[in-house]
Structure formats: C-alpha cells, structure tokens
Motif scaffolding. Structure first.
Motif, short mmCIF file in Angstrom:
data_model
loop_
_atom_site.label_atom_id
_atom_site.label_comp_id
_atom_site.label_asym_id
_atom_site.label_seq_id
_atom_site.Cartn_x
_atom_site.Cartn_y
_atom_site.Cartn_z
N PRO A 127 -11.10 -3.83 -14.70
CA PRO A 127 -10.76 -3.46 -13.31
C PRO A 127 -9.42 -3.98 -12.79
O PRO A 127 -9.00 -3.60 -11.70
CB PRO A 127 -11.92 -4.01 -12.49
N CYS A 128 -8.74 -4.84 -13.54
CA CYS A 128 -7.39 -5.27 -13.14
C CYS A 128 -6.53 -5.40 -14.39
O CYS A 128 -7.02 -5.25 -15.51
CB CYS A 128 -7.44 -6.56 -12.32
N LYS A 129 -5.25 -5.68 -14.20
CA LYS A 129 -4.30 -5.69 -15.31
C LYS A 129 -4.62 -6.78 -16.33
O LYS A 129 -4.78 -7.94 -15.99
CB LYS A 129 -2.89 -5.89 -14.78
N VAL A 130 -4.70 -6.36 -17.61
CA VAL A 130 -4.96 -7.28 -18.72
C VAL A 130 -3.80 -7.17 -19.71
O VAL A 130 -3.38 -6.07 -20.08
CB VAL A 130 -6.28 -6.92 -19.44
N LEU A 131 -3.28 -8.31 -20.12
CA LEU A 131 -2.21 -8.35 -21.11
C LEU A 131 -2.80 -8.76 -22.45
O LEU A 131 -3.62 -9.68 -22.52
CB LEU A 131 -1.14 -9.36 -20.70
N ARG A 132 -2.39 -8.10 -23.51
CA ARG A 132 -2.85 -8.46 -24.85
C ARG A 132 -1.73 -9.24 -25.51
O ARG A 132 -0.64 -8.74 -25.72
CB ARG A 132 -3.17 -7.19 -25.64
N LEU A 133 -1.98 -10.50 -25.82
CA LEU A 133 -0.99 -11.37 -26.46
C LEU A 133 -1.55 -11.82 -27.80
O LEU A 133 -2.34 -12.77 -27.86
CB LEU A 133 -0.68 -12.57 -25.57
N GLY A 134 -1.19 -11.12 -28.86
CA GLY A 134 -1.77 -11.40 -30.16
C GLY A 134 -3.25 -11.08 -30.12
O GLY A 134 -3.64 -9.96 -29.80
N ASN A 135 -4.08 -12.06 -30.41
CA ASN A 135 -5.54 -11.87 -30.37
C ASN A 135 -6.15 -12.24 -29.02
O ASN A 135 -7.35 -12.13 -28.84
CB ASN A 135 -6.21 -12.71 -31.46
N ALA A 136 -5.33 -12.69 -28.10
CA ALA A 136 -5.83 -13.17 -26.81
C ALA A 136 -5.59 -12.15 -25.69
O ALA A 136 -4.63 -11.40 -25.73
CB ALA A 136 -5.15 -14.48 -26.45
N TYR A 137 -6.48 -12.18 -24.73
CA TYR A 137 -6.31 -11.38 -23.52
C TYR A 137 -5.98 -12.32 -22.37
O TYR A 137 -6.57 -13.39 -22.25
CB TYR A 137 -7.62 -10.65 -23.16
#
Length: 76
Positions: free
Chosen positions: A51-61
């Motif tokens: 429901p809000c902005k999620v950044l994918r950084l490698g294997n992490a959110y």
C-alpha cells in the motif's frame, strides 16, 4: 491505554513511535505499523501491491517512511 495486538502478537505502533521512525524502514516495521502479517506483507511487496512505496535493495525491502506516514494520515 491498552496496546492492541496484531495477529502475530506484536504490539501495534503508536503515533509517537511512528513519528520517530527514520527516513526508511524495513518491511517488518512497516507491516507492524499497518497491522499486516509477515507473509501477507512480503507477498504484497513481491507483487508490487504494497500500500505504500517499497524499495528493493538487493534481497532487502525498504519502505519510505514519508509514504507510510501519508498513508496513515500522519504526514506533516
């Protein structure tokens, strides 16, 4: 005041705790703020439907805290 418990048993985040969050947070913290379970939160993030902005950084959110606060009606 009684703290509400989410399905996973952790305490729901209060206004002060939400407003003191750093610029971005892990998905677990965001799930807690939104009262989402771990599996459901990760499922939504993987599908691009969180429901809000999620950044994918490698294997992490990571979740942008400003977007989370706006969703919750706590934006400055």
């Amino acid at each position: 005041m009684r703290e509400r418990l989410t399905a996973g048993g952790s305490q729901r985040m209060g206004r002060e705790e939400l407003l003191s969050l750093p610029v971005s947070i892990d998905l677990e913290t965001s799930n807690r703020a939104l009262s989402l379970g771990r599996s459901k939160g990760y499922e939504l993030a993987k599908r691009g439907q969180y429901p809000c902005k999620v950044l994918r950084l490698g294997n992490a959110y990571r979740v942008v805290t400003a977007d989370l606060l706006e969703l919750l009606g706590l934006a400055a």
